[in-house]
Design a protein around this motif. Structure first.
Motif, PDB file in Angstrom:
ATOM      1  N   LEU A 305       5.816  -7.862  -5.160  1.00 35.28           N
ATOM      2  CA  LEU A 305       7.476  -8.929  -5.287  1.00 35.28           C
ATOM      3  C   LEU A 305       9.046  -8.674  -6.077  1.00 35.28           C
ATOM      4  CD1 LEU A 305       6.602 -12.231  -5.657  1.00 35.28           C
ATOM      5  CD2 LEU A 305       6.730 -11.467  -3.554  1.00 35.28           C
ATOM      6  N   LYS A 306       8.383  -7.234  -7.320  1.00 35.85           N
ATOM      7  CA  LYS A 306       9.605  -7.144  -7.968  1.00 35.85           C
ATOM      8  C   LYS A 306       8.553  -5.394  -8.715  1.00 35.85           C
ATOM      9  CE  LYS A 306      12.864  -7.731 -11.573  1.00 35.85           C
ATOM     10  NZ  LYS A 306      13.929  -8.268 -12.383  1.00 35.85           N
ATOM     11  N   ASN A 307       9.309  -4.593  -8.429  1.00 36.63           N
ATOM     12  CA  ASN A 307       8.943  -3.283  -8.883  1.00 36.63           C
ATOM     13  C   ASN A 307      10.471  -2.662  -9.918  1.00 36.63           C
ATOM     14  OD1 ASN A 307       7.345  -1.642  -9.823  1.00 36.63           O
ATOM     15  ND2 ASN A 307       7.560  -0.111  -7.868  1.00 36.63           N
ATOM     16  N   ASN A 308      10.964  -2.635 -10.891  1.00 40.12           N
ATOM     17  CA  ASN A 308      12.162  -2.254 -10.940  1.00 40.12           C
ATOM     18  C   ASN A 308      11.864  -1.020 -11.969  1.00 40.12           C
ATOM     19  OD1 ASN A 308      14.081  -4.191 -10.590  1.00 40.12           O
ATOM     20  ND2 ASN A 308      14.903  -4.743 -12.377  1.00 40.12           N
ATOM     21  N   GLN A 309      12.638   0.445 -11.590  1.00 41.15           N
ATOM     22  CA  GLN A 309      12.561   1.487 -11.897  1.00 41.15           C
ATOM     23  C   GLN A 309      11.309   2.057 -12.416  1.00 41.15           C
ATOM     24  OE1 GLN A 309      14.165   0.740 -15.767  1.00 41.15           O
ATOM     25  NE2 GLN A 309      16.064   0.138 -14.681  1.00 41.15           N
ATOM     26  N   ALA A 310      10.621   1.811 -10.648  1.00 41.51           N
ATOM     27  CA  ALA A 310       8.978   2.054 -10.615  1.00 41.51           C
ATOM     28  C   ALA A 310       8.246   2.354 -11.366  1.00 41.51           C
ATOM     29  CB  ALA A 310       9.631   3.884  -9.900  1.00 41.51           C
ATOM     30  N   ALA A 311       8.360   1.174 -12.288  1.00 41.56           N
ATOM     31  CA  ALA A 311       7.160   0.294 -12.962  1.00 41.56           C
ATOM     32  C   ALA A 311       5.771   1.079 -13.061  1.00 41.56           C
ATOM     33  CB  ALA A 311       7.823  -0.917 -14.086  1.00 41.56           C
ATOM     34  N   LEU A 312       5.716   0.507 -11.583  1.00 44.47           N
ATOM     35  CA  LEU A 312       4.030   1.059 -11.049  1.00 44.47           C
ATOM     36  C   LEU A 312       4.609   1.113  -8.702  1.00 44.47           C
ATOM     37  CD1 LEU A 312       3.886  -3.431 -10.161  1.00 44.47           C
ATOM     38  CD2 LEU A 312       2.756  -1.249 -12.204  1.00 44.47           C
ATOM     39  N   PRO A 313       4.329   2.255  -9.402  1.00 44.65           N
ATOM     40  CA  PRO A 313       2.100   2.153 -10.156  1.00 44.65           C
ATOM     41  C   PRO A 313       2.163   3.028 -11.300  1.00 44.65           C
ATOM     42  CG  PRO A 313       2.655   4.635  -7.830  1.00 44.65           C
ATOM     43  CD  PRO A 313       3.812   3.980  -8.039  1.00 44.65           C
ATOM     44  N   ILE A 314       0.938   2.774 -11.784  1.00 42.01           N
ATOM     45  CA  ILE A 314       1.007   3.283 -12.969  1.00 42.01           C
ATOM     46  C   ILE A 314       0.666   4.623 -12.683  1.00 42.01           C
ATOM     47  CG2 ILE A 314      -0.528   2.917 -15.147  1.00 42.01           C
ATOM     48  CD1 ILE A 314      -1.071   0.274 -14.272  1.00 42.01           C
ATOM     49  N   ASP A 315       1.831   5.297 -13.842  1.00 43.43           N
ATOM     50  CA  ASP A 315       1.458   6.807 -13.903  1.00 43.43           C
ATOM     51  C   ASP A 315       0.739   7.132 -15.278  1.00 43.43           C
ATOM     52  OD1 ASP A 315       1.666   9.136 -14.282  1.00 43.43           O
ATOM     53  OD2 ASP A 315       3.841   9.799 -13.777  1.00 43.43           O
ATOM     54  N   ASN A 478      -6.619  -0.546  -7.346  1.00 46.99           N
ATOM     55  CA  ASN A 478      -6.186   0.277  -6.703  1.00 46.99           C
ATOM     56  C   ASN A 478      -4.399  -0.180  -6.343  1.00 46.99           C
ATOM     57  OD1 ASN A 478      -8.665   1.691  -6.297  1.00 46.99           O
ATOM     58  ND2 ASN A 478      -9.033   0.481  -4.282  1.00 46.99           N
ATOM     59  N   ILE A 479      -4.454  -1.181  -6.360  1.00 52.00           N
ATOM     60  CA  ILE A 479      -3.182  -1.372  -5.925  1.00 52.00           C
ATOM     61  C   ILE A 479      -2.036  -0.326  -7.492  1.00 52.00           C
ATOM     62  CG2 ILE A 479      -0.827  -2.771  -5.835  1.00 52.00           C
ATOM     63  CD1 ILE A 479      -1.905  -2.850  -3.337  1.00 52.00           C
ATOM     64  N   LEU A 480      -2.760  -1.428  -8.134  1.00 55.80           N
ATOM     65  CA  LEU A 480      -1.456  -1.056  -9.815  1.00 55.80           C
ATOM     66  C   LEU A 480      -1.476   0.451 -10.368  1.00 55.80           C
ATOM     67  CD1 LEU A 480      -2.704  -4.427 -11.925  1.00 55.80           C
ATOM     68  CD2 LEU A 480      -0.808  -3.720 -11.113  1.00 55.80           C
ATOM     69  N   ALA A 481      -2.636   1.176  -9.378  1.00 61.93           N
ATOM     70  CA  ALA A 481      -2.831   2.514 -10.053  1.00 61.93           C
ATOM     71  C   ALA A 481      -2.305   3.382  -8.532  1.00 61.93           C
ATOM     72  CB  ALA A 481      -4.130   2.763 -10.078  1.00 61.93           C
ATOM     73  N   GLY A 482      -2.292   2.899  -7.702  1.00 60.74           N
ATOM     74  CA  GLY A 482      -0.884   3.339  -6.037  1.00 60.74           C
ATOM     75  C   GLY A 482      -2.173   3.948  -5.523  1.00 60.74           C
ATOM     76  N   ASP A 483      -3.804   3.551  -5.827  1.00 59.61           N
ATOM     77  CA  ASP A 483      -4.497   4.494  -4.677  1.00 59.61           C
ATOM     78  C   ASP A 483      -4.514   3.803  -3.267  1.00 59.61           C
ATOM     79  OD1 ASP A 483      -5.149   5.865  -6.756  1.00 59.61           O
ATOM     80  OD2 ASP A 483      -7.767   5.217  -7.013  1.00 59.61           O
ATOM     81  N   VAL A 484      -3.430   2.108  -3.170  1.00 60.44           N
ATOM     82  CA  VAL A 484      -3.582   1.683  -2.080  1.00 60.44           C
ATOM     83  C   VAL A 484      -1.739   1.148  -2.206  1.00 60.44           C
ATOM     84  CG1 VAL A 484      -3.457  -0.485  -0.438  1.00 60.44           C
ATOM     85  CG2 VAL A 484      -5.929   1.016  -1.548  1.00 60.44           C
TER      86      VAL A 484
END
Ligand code: BGC
Length: 672
Positions: A305-315, A478-484
């Motif tokens: 729903l919200k993702n400011n300054q590309a906080a996600l996915p976790i790098d 998987n979503i938080l880490a960007g695998d999905v």
């Protein structure tokens, strides 16, 4: 229903632990109906020492906007019902989200008739294909739980046809279910299970439904009237359709032809679904398969729903420490209650002191720990947990971490409505405090419906995971880490405040109706009424017509990539639109491109209607031109005087884009 001792059925020992049982006729090879609740998985497995997969909540799965996903969802449930020895489901909830505080919102598929009808229709089509009698419920206008046994839902016929009935019609058309469950409430004065308009005129005559109408549990109120109106089977007792029905036939009050019709319909459903030719055989549930599908469905259901300054996915090269706060995220994730409840393996993961066996209105957590899943996913990141019970220590942990993730939950169940859409248990305050300590705060919402977010401007990100099911923690990791890459889009509007709803407060139940255990009294007629004066303006249509800006609009959802829309073409003769979607970002992703239509000016409608959509999967930089057919059923209007539908001639506006409030492409469609 709850296990109501009043309803100890005479044949309970044969029910296999399910909600209902109807004796077969062995001599004729007619099998019994062995019936279980199964909204997001088979209910009550725990009591029988069995296991069932919890799929993500139905509302969650609707956020995938995907017939195939819905089909896989239904297949898992159908297979597990059969493995447990059941041959009929009571799933298939499709009441539209007119009242988002409805405690059963998570069991339904959102606020739009086309989306909900498509999702629930495909779910039940594939569930029934596993050879269990399918069901669609609760027919109809059972749109809140407050006073559900007695409430009189008042709505005009055209409005009902263009909204709630349309959703049922679309779903029934796709699924061809063996059964439709009539609801507890009254609809324009007549109870759902003795309503000649909804049961006979609409369902059986206009739609040609050949299956049987099964009453909700103790929703039968009469014998001759209900039989004539189109109720085919009373559940779970035989208060009106047992000895009384026989007497009514003998007295000439119920013609035998009606009895024949009721019986024929049940037989039709049994043959149609395959339970005669292929009866269930108990076997071990394929847990691995269930978990795999549950994870895949959840990965498509999660809405960013919200993702400011590309906080996600976790790098992980930048984020070395994460604070996980609240929501029992160390242990598991919450699930939806009531007759939909699926039992978690090992029992409630949150063992409350003094709590033994679970009750149908307990808060139940599955042992799906997001903390553990995230640690497994990001082994080189330091991930700590704080329960949030003491906000001071939670804030300290957030301050000393590169990223804070607050887990917030909102629990729902049958037989209750929420007093409001705000998060319970001071979770808003916890989020505010954590966000003040660390601007890189992400909120993960485990909710059964919309949530208000007074803190929205202060957090970096919001991830809606719904009730995430048996593999929800893995999907989330998987979503938080960007695998999905997230692709889900909201199937309901999130308002800014309860004040923006058509009814800012759910009307209170009169004292004499409070605490009623069942509704099937033949004489008690309550004064409790809910007037659906908003008519067909359900969800996004209401917000648009009343110029209210939602917090998050129907159809909204972000991704880790971005998309651009161009080149709208409208073919009026074929009633299709074509357009190009381009992935303008760096990651592969799937965009749910939506098409809306607004009726010609003369129709007097001040909102658009969802008319179709397409899921488009694109590599970075890739474009695809797609074509979407405008579903004629959703742009028609219903004329009460001659009981017919009409496609108003004239110029329709067409809108294409990423959500109901973001449609960069506009054009016109001519209907002669
Ligand atoms: C619910 C139905 C359910 C039935 C049997 C009723 O109270 O409204 O959805 O299928 O109980 O458990």
């Amino acid at each position: 229903m709850a296990h109501n001792p009043q309803w100890e059925m005479p044949l309970t020992h044969l029910t296999n632990g399910g909600a209902g049982y109807v004796q077969g006729i062995e001599r004729l090879g007619i099998p019994p109906l062995i019936i279980s609740d199964a909204a997001y998985g088979v209910r009550d497995s725990g009591a029988n020492g069995r296991y069932a997969t919890a799929m993500p909540s139905n509302l969650g799965a609707a956020s995938a906007w995907d017939s195939e996903t819905a089909c896989e969802y239904g297949e898992v449930i159908g297979r597990e019902l059969r493995a447990q020895g059941f041959n009929m489901t009571l799933g298939g909830g499709i009441n539209l989200t007119r009242e988002p505080r409805n405690g059963r919102t998570f069991e339904y598929a959102g606020e739009d008739p086309l989306l909900a009808g498509t999702v629930v229709g495909n779910l039940m089509r594939c569930e029934q294909a596993q050879h269990v009698v399918g069901d669609i419920k609760h027919y109809v206008m059972n749109d809140q739980e407050t006073g559900r046994f007695v409430v009189n839902a008042i709505i005009s016929k055209p409005a009902m046809q263009e909204s709630d009935l349309l959703a049922f019609h679309i779903a029934i058309g796709i699924a061809n279910p063996g059964a439709v469950m009539c609801s507890y409430n009254r609809i324009n004065d007549d109870f759902g299970c003795q309503n000649p308009y909804t049961l006979t005129d609409v369902l059986k005559t206009d739609w040609g439904f050949n299956g049987f109408v099964i009453s909700d549990w103790a929703a039968t109120h009469s014998t001759a009237k209900a039989s004539a109106a189109g109720l085919d089977q009373e559940q779970p007792m035989a208060d009106y359709f047992g000895p009384k029905l026989k007497e009514a036939v003998q007295a000439g009050e119920v013609p035998l032809s009606q009895i024949d019709d009721h019986a024929r319909r049940v037989l039709y459903a049994e043959f149609l679904s395959g339970v005669v030719d292929d009866p269930p055989q108990k076997s071990v549930v394929d847990a691995g398969k269930g978990l795999e599908v549950a994870q895949r469905v959840e990965e498509k259901s999660i809405v960013l729903l919200k993702n400011n300054q590309a906080a996600l996915p976790i790098d992980p090269s930048k984020v070395h420490s994460i604070a996980i706060i609240g929501g029992h995220a160390d242990v598991g994730m919450i699930s939806g209650g009531g007759s939909a409840q699926v039992d978690p393996p090992g029992g409630n993961a949150i063992m409350l002191p003094g709590k033994g066996a679970t009750h149908w209105q307990d808060h139940i957590w599955f042992p799906t720990s997001p903390l553990k899943a995230l640690r497994a996913k990001l082994p080189s990141t330091n991930i700590d947990f704080n329960s949030g019970a003491d906000s001071r220590t939670a804030v300290n942990l957030a301050k000393s971490s590169d990223l804070a993730i607050v887990f917030a939950y909102q629990w729902l169940a049958e037989d209750m409505d929420l007093p409001s859409l705000s998060l319970p248990n001071n979770q808003d305050a916890l989020i505010e405090q954590v966000a003040a300590a660390n601007p890189r705060t992400i909120v993960v919402l485990e909710s059964g419906t919309a949530v208000t977010m007074p803190w929205i401007d202060k957090v970096a990100g919001v991830v809606e995971v719904w009730y995430a099911g048996s593999a929800g923690h893995k999907a989330l990791a998987n979503i938080l880490a960007g695998d999905v890459n997230p692709s889900g889009k909201l199937a309901i509007t999130f308002p800014k405040s309860d004040k923006d709803l058509p009814r800012p407060v759910i009307p209170a139940l009169p004292p004499e109706d409070q605490g009623l255990a069942t509704g099937n009294s033949a004489t008690h007629i309550s004064s409790y009424t809910v007037r659906y004066d908003e008519g067909p303006e359900v969800g996004y249509k209401w917000y648009e017509a009343h110029h209210k800006q939602p917090l998050f609009a129907f159809g909204f959802g972000l991704s880790y990539t971005s998309y651009a829309y161009s080149g709208l073409g409208v073919d009026s003769a074929a009633r299709t639109v074509s357009f190009t979607v381009k992935n303008t970002g760096q990651r592969a992703g799937t965009e749910i491109a939506q098409v809306y239509a607004k009726l010609p000016k003369g129709a007097g409608e001040s909102y658009k209607r969802l008319a179709g959509w397409k899921r488009v999967t694109l590599a970075p930089g890739e474009s695809q031109t797609v074509s979407v057919a405008i579903d004629p059923r959703v742009i028609q209007t219903f004329n009460e005087a001659n009981n017919s539908w009409r496609l108003v001639p004239g110029e329709y506006s067409v809108f294409v884009g990423a959500s109901s409030d973001n449609t960069p492409l506009t054009g016109n469609l001519q209907v002669r």
